[in-house]
Motif scaffolding. Structure first.
Motif, short mmCIF file in Angstrom:
data_model
loop_
_atom_site.label_atom_id
_atom_site.label_comp_id
_atom_site.label_asym_id
_atom_site.label_seq_id
_atom_site.Cartn_x
_atom_site.Cartn_y
_atom_site.Cartn_z
N ASP A 30 -6.63 -3.39 22.27
CA ASP A 30 -7.11 -4.60 21.59
C ASP A 30 -5.99 -5.24 20.77
OD1 ASP A 30 -9.65 -4.52 22.58
OD2 ASP A 30 -10.54 -3.52 20.84
N VAL A 31 -5.22 -4.40 20.10
CA VAL A 31 -4.08 -4.90 19.31
C VAL A 31 -3.04 -5.54 20.22
CG1 VAL A 31 -2.15 -4.23 17.83
CG2 VAL A 31 -4.42 -3.30 17.40
N GLN A 32 -2.79 -4.92 21.38
CA GLN A 32 -1.81 -5.50 22.31
C GLN A 32 -2.29 -6.86 22.82
OE1 GLN A 32 1.06 -3.72 22.21
NE2 GLN A 32 -0.32 -2.54 20.89
N ASP A 33 -3.59 -6.99 23.04
CA ASP A 33 -4.15 -8.29 23.47
C ASP A 33 -3.92 -9.35 22.40
OD1 ASP A 33 -5.00 -7.28 25.87
OD2 ASP A 33 -7.07 -6.94 25.24
N VAL A 34 -4.09 -8.96 21.13
CA VAL A 34 -3.85 -9.89 20.03
C VAL A 34 -2.38 -10.30 19.99
CG1 VAL A 34 -3.81 -10.14 17.52
CG2 VAL A 34 -5.78 -9.06 18.64
N LEU A 35 -1.49 -9.33 20.09
CA LEU A 35 -0.05 -9.61 20.02
C LEU A 35 0.43 -10.43 21.20
CD1 LEU A 35 1.26 -6.13 18.80
CD2 LEU A 35 0.78 -8.15 17.42
N ASP A 36 -0.19 -10.21 22.38
CA ASP A 36 0.21 -10.95 23.59
C ASP A 36 -0.49 -12.29 23.70
OD1 ASP A 36 1.85 -8.85 24.30
OD2 ASP A 36 0.35 -7.88 25.56
N GLY A 37 -1.40 -12.58 22.78
CA GLY A 37 -2.09 -13.87 22.82
C GLY A 37 -3.26 -13.91 23.77
N LYS A 92 0.82 -1.22 0.00
CA LYS A 92 0.00 0.00 0.00
C LYS A 92 0.85 1.27 0.00
CE LYS A 92 -4.11 -1.84 2.36
NZ LYS A 92 -5.16 -1.29 1.48
N GLY A 93 2.15 1.12 0.33
CA GLY A 93 3.03 2.28 0.32
C GLY A 93 3.73 2.58 1.63
N LEU A 94 3.57 1.71 2.65
CA LEU A 94 4.24 1.93 3.93
C LEU A 94 5.74 1.71 3.78
CD1 LEU A 94 3.58 2.54 6.96
CD2 LEU A 94 3.76 0.08 7.34
N LYS A 95 6.53 2.62 4.32
CA LYS A 95 7.98 2.54 4.18
C LYS A 95 8.59 2.27 5.55
CE LYS A 95 7.94 5.83 0.34
NZ LYS A 95 8.39 7.14 -0.16
N CYS A 96 8.85 0.99 5.83
CA CYS A 96 9.50 0.62 7.09
C CYS A 96 9.94 -0.83 7.01
CB CYS A 96 8.58 0.84 8.29
SG CYS A 96 7.28 -0.38 8.47
N SER A 97 10.95 -1.17 7.81
CA SER A 97 11.43 -2.54 7.89
C SER A 97 10.52 -3.34 8.82
CB SER A 97 12.87 -2.57 8.40
OG SER A 97 12.92 -2.10 9.75
N LYS A 98 10.73 -4.66 8.85
CA LYS A 98 9.91 -5.50 9.71
C LYS A 98 10.15 -5.18 11.19
CE LYS A 98 9.65 -9.85 8.65
NZ LYS A 98 9.95 -11.31 8.55
N ASN A 99 11.42 -4.96 11.57
CA ASN A 99 11.73 -4.64 12.97
C ASN A 99 11.09 -3.32 13.38
OD1 ASN A 99 13.23 -6.95 13.35
ND2 ASN A 99 15.17 -5.98 12.86
N ASN A 100 11.17 -2.30 12.53
CA ASN A 100 10.54 -1.02 12.84
C ASN A 100 9.02 -1.14 12.91
OD1 ASN A 100 13.01 0.28 12.94
ND2 ASN A 100 12.93 1.00 10.83
N PHE A 101 8.47 -2.02 12.10
CA PHE A 101 7.02 -2.24 12.12
C PHE A 101 6.59 -2.83 13.46
CE2 PHE A 101 3.28 -4.92 11.25
CZ PHE A 101 2.43 -3.97 10.69
N TRP A 102 7.33 -3.83 13.95
CA TRP A 102 7.02 -4.44 15.24
C TRP A 102 7.14 -3.41 16.36
CZ3 TRP A 102 4.80 -8.67 17.08
CH2 TRP A 102 4.62 -9.76 16.22
N THR A 103 8.16 -2.57 16.30
CA THR A 103 8.31 -1.52 17.31
C THR A 103 7.15 -0.54 17.27
OG1 THR A 103 10.74 -1.69 17.12
CG2 THR A 103 9.84 0.30 18.15
#
Length: 532
Positions: free
Chosen positions: A257-264, A207-218
């Motif tokens: 809600d997103v943190q709940d998803v990421l934390d399982g 879609k046009g997002l400019k970032c690495s995978k590590n930066n995305f996770w952060t």
């Protein structure tokens, strides 16, 4: 005559504050060499910090000294802070130079290092700039921490924002066009918990997002996107979240809600798999014999490959992918209604939706009770601390845990109380999509097909070889199927109240294993359909 290399180091700040220009240093060093009859072999210019010896020009000089020993006797600089601002590193480097037969010397702070007492003066000359550096770093740290407490973002703007300066010279961050919209989409998709984080990252890149995978996770872990600035723990101060001065991209409730998803902590509805154009049903259909999720593969025939869905366990269930895909298209077609009928359904379902929203009052009360419990725990811990029954460290740990849970509950409570969303504006788009659901499925991409399947069927499906079965369909579609059945059975204008109809009816052709009452909010169901 002795031979010397002149080392001239300056940083931009020092040149502005103290006048340590390269020209000034060179003049002083050449004058010293002229007076003391020293031959200048090489002049080295450096514009890096002296905190370490990892400097380009110094590293190059050291390499030359190691290759050509005996060609230089001295390394001259104006003061010892030009040589180093780290006492420990400086002592090691002096030892290294001496082993190469080179003596370092500051012309304005001369020391005969063969005299033991002069080592005390060397320690002072080296420690003074290091202390100055440490004090400057500490002042900077406290200044940045104070700015964070005021809600200001420090440093480079995160993904989706850009650094800006207002007319008064004050720096701030503001949403960046396109990038900020993509980050909003990312958080919404993560909260749905349908696709894996890596798939969402790859789609965002497309879609046009400019970032690495590590930066995305952060980024997706950063509370600044919901308007909060995180201040880490320092000495006796506990870590905390403060309201930021920047414009948030998402709500606190969505962030948590997103943190709940990421934390399982959030229930995973179905297996997350990579999208394949030939297998749009992967992750949705389970084996009718053992209940395991169906996987897919291809088999090579004499002239082409054949594609199948089959059980991932030891069962022998196996069906052609093309046949199951066609059956799913037929099943989707059962939920296509004409626009006049859908307009009739609109009035009934809107009334039902308004009745169901009364349940929010109970949810608000539950959240308030949980919030009060956490505050009571915190008050009890404070009393124990005052009475001396617990240590201060234990209280700080208990307070940090309680504050974290209180922030989470307050965000959910605020979202629930202020949730005044109306289902009616979604109807126009939802009616349009439902009236051509089969066409949207047939012509859509694999990702769009999977989105339609996930919207219509929130639970897993089974296929017995002839038809699909499921325990539950989309709440909105369930109501529409129910009303349609009642309308079909209502003869000669018989009056019936749709509001009292059972919620357990499914569409004809589906045979649920057992009836499950649904508590899902109709708003999210219509929102899914309206955004297909």
């Amino acid at each position: 005559m002795k031979i010397a290399d002149l080392y001239i180091r300056v940083s931009t700040d020092e040149q502005a504050d103290k006048g340590y220009s390269q020209r000034d240093q060179e003049e002083r060093l050449r004058k010293y060499c002229e007076i003391n009859h020293i031959q200048v072999r090489k002049v080295i210019y450096e514009d890096h910090s002296a905190k370490t010896f990892k400097r380009p020009s110094w590293t190059k000089l050291l390499g030359i000294l190691r290759k050509s020993r005996g060609q230089s006797d001295l390394i001259l600089f104006t003061k010892w802070d030009r040589f180093s601002r780290n006492a420990g590193d400086a002592y090691q480097m002096i030892g290294t130079l001496r082993r190469l037969g080179v003596e370092p010397q500051a012309v304005e702070q001369p020391l005969d290092l063969s005299i033991p007492e002069n080592k005390m003066m060397l320690a002072f000359y080296l420690a003074a700039p290091e202390v100055e550096n440490d004090r400057r770093a500490l002042n900077t740290f406290h200044g940045m921490r104070r700015a964070k407490k005021e809600g200001r973002w420090m440093g480079l703007a995160p993904i989706g924002y850009k650094n800006k300066i207002d007319e008064s010279g004050r720096k701030y961050i503001a949403p960046r066009e396109v990038q900020s919209d993509i980050m909003k989409w990312v958080f919404k998709e993560l909260a749905k918990n349908i696709f894996s984080t890596e798939q969402i990252w790859k789609t965002a890149r497309e879609k046009g997002l400019k970032c690495s995978k590590n930066n995305f996770w952060t980024a997706i872990r950063n509370p600044m996107y919901c308007g909060k600035i995180f201040i880490p723990k320092y000495k006796d101060e506990e870590s905390q979240l403060v309201m930021g001065q920047h414009q948030p991209l998402i709500s606190e409730a969505l962030f948590y809600d997103v943190q709940d998803v990421l934390d399982g902590r959030k229930k995973i509805m179905r297996t997350k798999i990579k999208v394949d154009d030939r297998y749009p049903l992967r992750g949705f259909v389970i084996c009718p014999d053992c209940g395991r999720m169906l996987t897919s593969s291809k088999s090579k025939g004499r002239s082409k490959y054949y594609y199948y869905y089959h059980c991932s366990g030891g069962c022998k269930f196996r069906q052609k992918a093309e046949y199951m895909n066609d059956k799913m298209f037929s099943e989707i077609g059962k939920y296509v209604y004409s626009i006049p009928k859908l307009n009739l359904f609109k009035e009934v379902i809107t009334s039902v939706y308004k009745a169901k929203t009364r349940d929010r009052i109970g949810n608000i009360q539950q959240l308030k009770i949980r919030l009060q419990d956490e505050n009571n725990k915190l008050s009890k811990a404070r009393e124990l601390l005052l009475c001396g029954d617990i240590e201060a460290d234990d209280y700080r740990m208990m307070k940090a845990d309680a504050d974290k849970e209180i922030n989470r509950l307050e965000a959910k409570l605020t979202s629930t109380i202020t949730d005044t969303q109306n289902v009616e504006p979604l109807w126009d788009k939802a009616i349009s999509n439902l009236s051509q659901l089969g066409y949207l499925y047939e012509t859509g991409t694999t990702t769009q097909k999977r989105k339609i399947i996930g919207s219509v069927f929130p639970e897993n499906l089974t296929f017995d070889g002839f038809e699909y079965r499921t325990t539950r369909v989309n709440e909105a579609i369930k109501y529409i199927s129910l009303i349609n059945k009642e309308l079909s059975g209502n003869k000669k204008g018989t009056n019936s109240s749709f509001l009292n109809l059972s919620h357990q009816v499914t569409s004809e052709g589906f045979k649920p294993f057992h009836d499950l009452p649904s508590n899902n909010c109709l708003f999210s169901c219509f929102n899914f359909i309206g955004n297909l």
